[in-house]
Write an enzyme that holds these catalytic residues in place. Sequence first.
Site, short mmCIF file in Angstrom:
data_model
loop_
_atom_site.label_atom_id
_atom_site.label_comp_id
_atom_site.label_asym_id
_atom_site.label_seq_id
_atom_site.Cartn_x
_atom_site.Cartn_y
_atom_site.Cartn_z
N GLU A 140 -2.91 3.36 15.73
CA GLU A 140 -1.64 2.78 16.17
C GLU A 140 -0.65 2.77 15.03
O GLU A 140 -1.02 2.63 13.87
CB GLU A 140 -1.87 1.33 16.60
CG GLU A 140 -2.74 1.20 17.81
CD GLU A 140 -3.10 -0.25 18.11
OE1 GLU A 140 -2.43 -1.16 17.58
OE2 GLU A 140 -4.05 -0.46 18.87
N CYS A 177 5.08 -0.06 10.73
CA CYS A 177 3.74 -0.44 10.28
C CYS A 177 2.82 0.77 10.42
O CYS A 177 2.72 1.36 11.50
CB CYS A 177 3.25 -1.60 11.15
SG CYS A 177 1.61 -2.16 10.72
N CYS A 207 -11.88 0.21 10.47
CA CYS A 207 -11.90 -0.47 9.17
C CYS A 207 -13.32 -0.97 8.93
O CYS A 207 -14.01 -1.33 9.87
CB CYS A 207 -10.92 -1.65 9.19
SG CYS A 207 -10.77 -2.50 7.60
N CYS A 265 -13.43 -8.35 8.81
CA CYS A 265 -12.81 -9.67 9.01
C CYS A 265 -13.05 -10.12 10.46
O CYS A 265 -12.83 -9.36 11.40
CB CYS A 265 -11.30 -9.62 8.72
SG CYS A 265 -10.93 -9.08 7.04
N CYS A 287 -10.21 -9.86 13.29
CA CYS A 287 -9.41 -8.63 13.38
C CYS A 287 -10.02 -7.62 14.34
O CYS A 287 -11.23 -7.34 14.28
CB CYS A 287 -9.29 -8.02 11.99
SG CYS A 287 -8.29 -6.52 11.96
N CYS A 297 -3.33 -6.39 16.40
CA CYS A 297 -3.54 -5.10 15.76
C CYS A 297 -4.82 -4.50 16.34
O CYS A 297 -5.83 -5.16 16.45
CB CYS A 297 -3.73 -5.28 14.26
SG CYS A 297 -2.70 -6.56 13.57
#
Length: 346
Positions: A91, A104, A111, A115, A118, A335
């Site tokens: 994205e 952004c 990832c 976390c 997230c 996100c």
Amino acid sequence: MTHLYNMTLAEMEQWLADMGEPKYRAKQIFQWLYQHRVTSFDEMTNLPKALRERLSAEAKLGTAREITRQVSRVDGTVKFLLGWTDDVTVETVLMRHDYGNSVCVSTQVGCKMGCTFCASTLGGMIRQMTAGEMVEQLLYSQRLLDESGERVSSIVLMGSGEPMDNYDAAMKFIDIVNDPNGLNIGQRHITISTVGLVPGIRRLADDGRPITLAVSLHAATDEQRSAMMPVNKAYPIAKLLEACHYYHEKTGKRISFEYALIGGKNDSLEDARRLAELLRDLPSHVNLIPVNYVPERNYQRTPKEEIQAFLTELRNLGVNATVRREMGHDISAACGQLRAEHAGTV
Ligand code: SAH
């Protein structure tokens, strides 16, 4: 195939020299790519036809395709989902502020930082984004802005992924978009956001770039932070803040801290006081972010009045702090959500 968006001007000069072409052609091509933003070699009309043909045989312009986009009716935020030929998606988001247009950019597909709040990390890290793929993300927003004669004025490396875990590509991306022969976006208008990888912060400090550093802090004790962010076990708060102080000493720049407020987890006034204590001697700015809803996580949002009380407490203790304005909350807000919704469909 050579990816032209993945080259700095110096690399393009070398590449052309190796092909036996004069160096000044690189500048011309750069201008076509980034100032005229052409989508084919035929449009590069000041290049000899033979060179254009050679370029189209040996090099590629865009490598991404748009899978879908969402446009916020509330504030004009545009979220693009882009796909690459190896079937990965990322994205990128265009945000329209009163001070300009900010984009952004995602630095990794997925990832690996883990976390807990997230969405980007749910499926782990699939692969790195190249600098050229980051440039392409940016161009989607810029081309849309071209329709109204506007430009991207700032960039945040805050999409999916951890930029400090893809340091060289992130810096090369900055070099490409910063080039005066290209998009010419000043480094002062670029922010890199990190989960808190200490060696990356120190390296950035030593690099002496005038970009803005944002650190995702989110908690003021190691116990809380380790429960939310596994990276804290490797780089606990004291080490992280030591690196932040070093960054400030080296660059003279104030540091942004992101703090996502999660109901009942890190949002008490006691937490605010601990946060103020941590940042006491460090020129900084705290961005409070009401946590975005991630279906897999089911975190509660802190009520508005309590966010306000947290903010007031910080300010009373001398901390520079604001609540981040939420952009595009009517489109897949958190996100990584648009990508998650489309998983399996590409
Ligand atoms: N890996 C980098 C950049 C990507 S995340 C980093 O950690 O900073 C960009 C920001 O969004 C980070 O501050 C991250 O902690 C925050 N974030 C991620 N998920 C969120 C959520 N559900 N609600 C609010 N902020 C979130």
